[in-house]
Design an enzyme around this catalytic site. Structure first.
Site, short mmCIF file in Angstrom:
data_model
loop_
_atom_site.label_atom_id
_atom_site.label_comp_id
_atom_site.label_asym_id
_atom_site.label_seq_id
_atom_site.Cartn_x
_atom_site.Cartn_y
_atom_site.Cartn_z
N GLU A 96 0.86 -0.95 -0.01
CA GLU A 96 0.05 0.04 0.14
C GLU A 96 0.68 1.32 0.27
O GLU A 96 0.59 1.80 1.31
CB GLU A 96 -0.70 -0.12 0.72
CG GLU A 96 -1.91 -1.04 1.26
CD GLU A 96 -3.19 -0.66 0.31
OE1 GLU A 96 -3.45 0.16 -0.83
OE2 GLU A 96 -3.75 -1.55 0.34
N GLU B 158 -4.12 -10.60 -0.24
CA GLU B 158 -4.62 -10.61 0.73
C GLU B 158 -6.18 -10.63 0.38
O GLU B 158 -6.55 -10.10 -1.17
CB GLU B 158 -4.57 -9.33 0.89
CG GLU B 158 -3.46 -8.70 1.91
CD GLU B 158 -3.57 -7.40 2.64
OE1 GLU B 158 -4.89 -6.86 2.93
OE2 GLU B 158 -2.54 -6.89 2.32
C1 IPT Z 1 -5.45 -3.87 3.44
C2 IPT Z 1 -3.99 -4.20 4.13
O1 IPT Z 1 -3.01 -3.75 3.01
C3 IPT Z 1 -3.98 -4.43 5.37
O2 IPT Z 1 -2.78 -4.17 5.90
C4 IPT Z 1 -4.81 -4.70 6.16
O3 IPT Z 1 -4.71 -2.96 6.27
C5 IPT Z 1 -6.24 -4.84 4.83
O4 IPT Z 1 -6.26 -4.28 4.06
C6 IPT Z 1 -7.41 -4.60 6.25
O5 IPT Z 1 -6.97 -4.96 7.48
S1 IPT Z 1 -5.55 -2.18 2.80
C7 IPT Z 1 -7.60 -2.30 2.88
C8 IPT Z 1 -7.66 -1.45 2.16
C9 IPT Z 1 -7.42 -2.72 1.09
#
Ligand code: IPT
Length: 961
Positions: free
Chosen positions: A417, A493
Site C-alpha cells: 500500500e 490478501e
Molecule cells: C489492506 C492492508 O494491506 C492491510 O494491511 C490491512 O489493513 C487490510 O487491508 C485490512 O485489514 S488495505 C485495504 C484498504 C484494502
C-alpha cells in the site's frame, strides 16, 4: 550512506536511512565465531519530546541509578515504562508534513553496561547488531557515537571492535518514536516504539567472510541440484558431507538431490569454512520461475494456501519469542496452510529458519508502507520522490541481504500500500540485479511493470473467475494490460478474518482449483492484534485513549490474540485441505483427490467410520492407492444401511509439526432418508385460570406464549430475526453498500414489536396469530404459531409472511426462548463441534456433540453474533441431572444457546462486558444470513443471503427428566 536534507533538521527527520553503519549482510544462526546477547534489563528513561540536545547520558560515568528499567527486546509502552500503544490503520497519527515529525516525540534513552567474554575481541573485529528498533536509533559505545539508523524491522550493524574494553563497556541507545522513517512504516498495526528485537555482539574473526550468498537450484528434468556459495571478503570451502560436496566457495557443483518444497522441506546440512569462521548452512534445492504464465517451483505449478502474518504477541507486541514463532508455524502446518506473506515487513530472522525447516512458501515483504498518503491523493508520497529513494533502496537491500539464504523465501515483495512511484521501480531494479533467482511482488501498481505476478487484494469471486479465464476487463494502456494478462494471479490478501468469518472461502478455493492461473491467496490475517488488558480482556484501538484510531479493525485474524484457533482457521483448514474426500453419490465409493503439488498420499493413513444418529457402529482402515498430484481415485466403502460415513486422512507418522493420527483431511457421506420427528398430535387444549394447557405445554391465555413445557419454565418464546451484527455485517466504512449492520438498524430489526392478534384454541391446536414489526418502518412479518401435542411432546409450526417492501435480508429467521440458567448443558446431533454459518460451514462435522453452553461461545474480541451450529437434527439443553428440554426439527436447523441475549451481545464492546444472567437464551433458526467478508471485501454471495420471503418451519419439543 549520506545524509539528505533538510539542512538543519535533526538526524531523525533526515530522509536518508542513517549513517555510520555497516553494509547489510546475511543473518545466520550457526557459526563458531563468538556471540554475546545484550538482551535483558536495560536502564531506561522516557522523555516526552526529542528536543533535548542533552546527550550526556551516553558518556561513560553517567549516573543512571535514578532511572527505571525496560526489558530488551521489548516495547516500552507495553512495559509500564510510560506512554501507551496506539492503533491506526491508514491514517498517520501525526500531521503529515514529511519528513517532519511532532515535537512531542516520545524518546526512550536506553543504557546498558557489559563486560566482554574472556578472550574477546581476539584478532578480528566485533559487530554490534540491532535486529529491530522502532522507529529509529542513535547509538553510542563508551561515549563514542557509532551512528544512527531507521528501518524498524530491519537489521543494523556497527563495527565496534576498536572501542570495546574487557570490562565496563557502556552502550547507549536513544530511540525516538517518530522519525522520517515513520512515514515509510504506516502499516495497519499498533504503533509500538522500542528496541523490540535482539541486540547482539558478534565476533568477526580475521579471515571470516563479510557475507555469503547460497544459490541452490533444482533441475526437475534430471533431479540434479546445483550449489554455488558466493563468499565475500574471504576464501572458503563449501562442504555438504551428505552429498559428497567439497568445493571452493564461488564454484558451482551439480549433484543428484532431493528438492526442497514446502511439502517436503528437505534441507542438507553443510558448512562454509573460511580461515576465520565456520558457518553452518542448511541448504534447500529449489528453483522458482514464471513459465507459461504460471509460478512454478521445480517445474510444477504451486497453489498457495496462505496467510498474512504480522508479528504479534498480546503481551509483548512485536517482540515475539522463538517459541511463539514456532507455535505459529506449527499451527499453520496443522491447519494445512502452506504459505506465508510476512505482512508487511521482514519478520524476526529466525522465523525464516523455521520456515525452511517446517516447509512454508514465503513472500518476504519489505518494511515499507505509505498508505496514509492515499488520503492526500498520494501527494508527497515518498515512493515517488527521489529524495527518499536512498532510504527505499536501503530497506530493499537490508531485506534481501539478510534473508537471501532461505530456501523458503521464493518471492520478494517491495512493500504494501504505497501507491505507485519511481522509488518502487528503483527497488525492483536493484533486487532483480542482486537476486535474479526469485520473483518480485507488489500489489499496489496495476501496471505491474516491476513485478512477476499479478496480485490483488479482496477482489470478488466473480472477478477472480474472470481473471482465472484471463478474460478480465482490459485496464490501462495496451502494454501493461498485455503484460498483466500474461501473468500468474495471486490474492496477496483476501477473506478478511475480522470477527465472525470470513465467509465465502470455499467459493474462492473452487476457483483456485479450477483455474490454473489462480495460484491461491493469503487470508488477511493470521492473528488478532488484541493487547492483553486488565479491564477489557483484549484491547483494541481506542482503548488507550487514542485521539485517532480504527477500533477493532486490528482484530482480524484467524487466531484469537492468545493464539487459540478461531472458527475461521478451522474452516480454512478444511477448505484448503490437500486431499479431497468426496462421496460419489449412489456408488458406495468415495473419490480421493490428491491436491498436493508434489507429493503422493504415502505419508497418510485413511480410516472410515460409520455412525447412526451420531453413535459409532463400525470403523476400519481404508486402502487408498498412490494418487499422483492432481489425480484422483475412487475407493469403495462398506456402505450398507443408513447413517453417516466419515473418511479421514491422518498422518501415518509423527512429523515436525503433527503427531501420528493428526487429521489432515476428511469427508462425509450420509445415506438414508432424512429423519423427521413423528407428529405430536392428538392432545386437546384445556383452558384454565388465565392459562391454556396443551399436552406438556402451559400457555399464557392472553399472549399465547408458552410458560412451561413439562417441568421446564420457558420464557419469551417468539419469532426472532435479530443478530448482534458481526464486523462483516457492519462492513467497511469505505465500502458503499451491503453494510447490513446499519441497514438492519435503519429497518428497525433490532427493535421488533410483537402484536398478538388472536389466540385461537381449537379442537387439538392452539394457534397464536401475531404481527412482528418495528415502530415507524413499513415492514412487518405476519407470524402464526401453531401448537399441537400428543401428551408427551409439543409440536410447533411457525409460518411467516413478510409485509411491506423488504430491501434488506434478514439476519436470521427462527424462534428464541429463555430457559432457567440451570439448563446449561447442550447436546445435539448435527454439525459441530464449532460454529458455522451458511458460508462458513465447510468444517462442520455431522455427529453427536456435547458441550456446555459456556463452551459454545466463540470469544470474538469485539462481541458479536457467534456460536450457531449448522444442520442440527435435534438439540437438548439439560441441567446436571439430565432434566431439561429436547427440540427436534421438522428439518435441520441452526442451534445457538448463550447466557445473554442478542441485544446484550450487541451492546457489549469487549468480552468482559458480557455477564451471564439467570437465563439460557436459545435460538432455533430455520435460516440465517451468511457472513461474507464485507469488513474489507466482498459481501455475502447471493446464495447465502437470507431474503425475506414466506416461510414455514416446525419443531417438536419434549420435556426431559
Ligand atoms: C489492506 C492492508 O494491506 C492491510 O494491511 C490491512 O489493513 C487490510 O487491508 C485490512 O485489514 S488495505 C485495504 C484498504 C484494502
Amino acid at each position: 550512506m549520506n545524509r539528505t536534507q533538510p539542512p538543519d533538521s535533526p538526524w531523525y527527520e533526515d530522509m536518508g536511512p542513517g549513517s555510520g553503519g555497516l553494509e547489510p549482510r546475511a543473518w545466520y544462526a550457526e557459526s563458531d565465531a563468538g556471540r554475546m546477547s545484550l538482551n535483558g534489563e536495560w536502564r531506561f528513561r522516557l522523555s516526552p519530546g526529542a528536543a533535548s540536545r542533552d546527550e550526556s547520558f551516553a558518556r561513560p560515568g553517567f549516573d543512571a541509578s535514578g532511572w527505571g528499567t525496560v526489558g530488551v527486546p521489548g516495547h516500552w509502552v507495553l512495559q509500564g515504562a510510560g506512554g501507551a500503544p496506539a492503533y491506526t490503520n491508514v491514517v498517520y497519527p501525526f500531521p503529515v508534513d514529511p519528513p517532519r515529525v511532532p515535537t512531542a516525540n516520545p524518546t526512550g534513552d536506553h543504557l546498558r553496561t557489559f563486560d566482554l567474554p574472556a578472550g574477546w575481541p581476539g584478532d578480528g573485529d566485533v559487530v554490534l547488531r540491532f535486529d529491530g528498533v522502532e522507529s529509529c536509533a542513535r547509538v553510542w559505545l563508551n561515549g563514542r557515537e557509532l551512528g544512527d539508523f531507521k528501518g524498524s524491522r530491519l537489521p543494523h550493524e556497527f563495527s565496534v571492535g576498536a572501542l570495546l574494553r574487557a570490562e565496563g563497556n557502556v552502550l547507549a541507545v536513544r530511540v525516538h518514536q517518530w522519525s522520517s522513517g515513520s512515514y515509510l512504516e504506516d502499516q495497519d498495526q499498533w504503533w509500538l516504539p522500542g528496541i523490540f528485537r535482539d541486540v547482539t555482539l558478534l565476533e568477526r574473526p580475521r579471515g571470516a567472510p563479510r557475507d555469503f550468498f547460497v544459490h541452490a537450484g533444482y533441475d526437475h528434468r534430471d533431479g540434479s541440484g546445483t550449489l554455488r556459495v558466493e563468499c565475500a571478503g574471504a576464501e572458503g570451502r563449501v562442504l555438504v558431507p551428505e552429498l559428497g560436496v567439497d568445493v571452493a566457495a564461488g564454484e558451482a557443483v551439480t549433484v543428484a538431490v532431493e528438492p526442497w518444497t514446502a511439502e517436503t522441506p528437505r534441507l542438507y546440512d553443510g558448512e562454509l569454512v573460511t580461515s576465520g569462521e565456520r558457518i553452518g548452512l542448511r541448504v534447500g534445492f529449489r528453483t522458482v520461475v514464471v513459465e507459461d504464465g504460471l509460478i512454478k517451483v521445480n517445474g510444477r505449478r504451486v497453489l498457495f494456501r496462505g496467510v498474512n502474518r504480522h508479528e504479534f504477541h498480546p503481551e509483548t507486541g512485536r517482540a515475539v519469542d522463538a517459541a511463539t514463532m514456532r507455535r505459529d508455524l506449527v499451527l499453520m502446518k496443522q491447519h494445512n496452510v502452506n504459505a506465508v506473506r510476512t505482512s508487511h515487513y521482514p519478520p524476526h530472522p529466525a522465523f525464516l529458519d523455521l520456515c525452511d525447516e517446517l516447509g512454508l512458501w514465503v513472500i518476504d515483504e519489505c518494511d515499507l508502507e505509505t498508505h496514509g498518503f492515499s488520503g492526500l491523493e498520494w501527494r508527497g508520497n515518498p515512493v515517488d520522490d527521489e529524495r527518499w529513494t536512498p532510504a527505499l533502496l536501503d530497506r530493499a537491500a537490508r531485506m534481501v541481504e539478510r534473508d537471501k539464504n532461505h530456501a523458503s523465501v521464493i518471492i520478494w515483495s517491495l512493500g504494501n500500500e504505497c501507491g505507485t512511484g519511481r522509488g518502487l521501480s528503483a527497488m525492483a531494479a536493484w533486487i532483480r540485479r542482486r537476486d535474479p533467482g526469485r520473483l518480485l511482488h507488489y500489489e499496489g501498481d496495476p501496471s505491474c511493470r516491476d513485478v512477476d505476478l499479478y496480485s490483488r487484494m479482496y477482489p470478488t469471486h466473480a472477478e477472480v473467475e474472470l481473471i482465472g479465464r484471463r478474460a478480465e476487463e482490459p485496464w490501462g494502456d495496451a502494454e501493461s494490460d498485455a503484460r498483466r494478462r500474461a501473468m500468474p494471479f495471486v490474492l496477496c490478501e483476501y477473506a478478511h478474518a475480522m470477527g465472525n468469518g470470513p465467509g465465502g472461502l470455499s467459493a474462492y478455493q473452487r476457483l483456485f482449483e479450477r483455474y490454473e492461473r489462480c495460484q491461491g491467496g493469503f487470508v488477511w490475517e493470521w492473528i488478532d492484534h488484541g493487547l492483553a488488558h486488565p479491564e477489557h480482556g483484549f484491547a483494541y484501538g481506542g482503548d488507550f485513549g487514542e485521539e485517532l484510531h480504527d477500533a477493532n479493525f486490528v482484530c482480524d485474524g484467524l487466531l484469537f490474540p492468545d493464539r487459540t484457533p478461531s472458527p475461521g482457521l478451522i474452516e480454512y483448514k478444511k477448505v484448503v485441505e490437500p486431499v479431497r474426500i468426496e462421496p460419489v453419490s449412489g456408488t458406495g465409493t468415495v473419490r480421493i483427490t490428491n491436491g498436493y503439488d508434489f507429493t503422493g498420499p504415502a505419508h497418510l493413513e485413511f480410516t472410515w467410520a460409520h455412525e447412526v444418529d451420531g453413535v459409532p457402529v463400525a470403523s476400519g482402515a481404508l486402502t487408498v492407492p498412490d494418487v499422483a498430484p492432481g489425480a484422483s481415485a475412487q475407493v469403495p466403502l462398506p456402505m450398507d444401511g443408513v447413517g453417516v460415513w466419515t473418511v479421514r486422512a491422518v498422518l501415518a507418522r509423527d512429523t515436525a509439526w503433527g503427531a501420528r493420527g493428526h487429521v489432515v483431511a476428511w469427508g462425509q457421506a450420509e445415506t438414508g432418508a432424512a429423519v423427521v420427528p413423528a407428529a405430536a398430535v392428538g392432545a386437546r387444549p384445556e383452558r384454565g385460570e388465565g392459562l391454556i394447557t396443551l399436552g406438556p405445554g402451559v400457555f399464557d391465555a392472553v399472549t399465547g406464549v408458552p410458560v412451561r413445557l413439562g417441568a421446564v419454565p420457558v420464557e419469551g418464546l417468539r419469532l426472532d430475526v435479530w443478530r448482534a451484527p458481526t464486523d462483516n455485517d457492519n462492513g467497511a466504512a469505505w465500502l458503499p453498500d451491503e453494510r447490513y449492520g446499519a441497514l438492519w438498524r435503519e429497518s428497525g430489526l433490532h427493535r421488533m414489536r410483537h402484536r398478538v392478534d388472536a389466540v385461537e384454541v381449537g379442537e387439538d391446536t392452539v394457534v397464536v396469530r401475531t404481527r412482528v414489526a418495528p415502530a415507524g418502518v413499513g415492514l412487518g412479518l405476519r407470524t402464526a404459531y401453531r401448537w399441537t401435542a400428543d401428551g408427551e411432546r409439543l409440536g410447533l409450526t411457525v409460518s411467516v409472511v413478510p409485509e411491506g417492501e423488504w430491501r434488506v435480508p434478514l439476519p436470521r429467521l427462527g424462534i428464541r426462548f429463555g430457559l432457567p440458567a440451570a439448563y446449561g448443558g447442550a447436546r445435539w446431533f448435527g454439525g459441530g463441534p464449532g460454529e458455522a454459518y451458511p458460508d462458513t460451514r465447510a468444517a462442520s462435522v455431522l455427529g453427536r456433540w456435547r458441550m456446555s453452553v459456556d463452551a459454545m461461545q466463540t470469544p470474538y474480541v469485539r462481541p458479536q453474533e457467534n456460536g450457531a451450529r449448522a444442520d442440527v437434527r435435534w438439540a437438548e439443553l439439560t441441567d446436571g441431572g439430565g432434566a431439561g428440554l429436547r427440540a427436534e426439527g421438522g428439518e435441520p436447523f441452526w442451534f445457538t444457546a448463550r447466557r445473554w441475549t442478542s441485544e446484550q451481545l450487541d451492546a457489549a464492546e469487549h468480552r468482559p462486558g458480557l455477564r451471564a444472567g439467570g437465563t439460557v437464551w436459545v435460538n432455533l433458526d430455520h435460516a440465517v444470513q451468511g457472513i461474507g467478508s464485507r469488513s474489507c471485501g466482498p459481501g455475502v454471495l447471493p446464495e447465502h443471503r437470507l431474503d425475506a420471503r414466506a416461510a414455514e418451519f416446525s419443531f417438536v419439543f419434549t420435556p426431559l427428566g
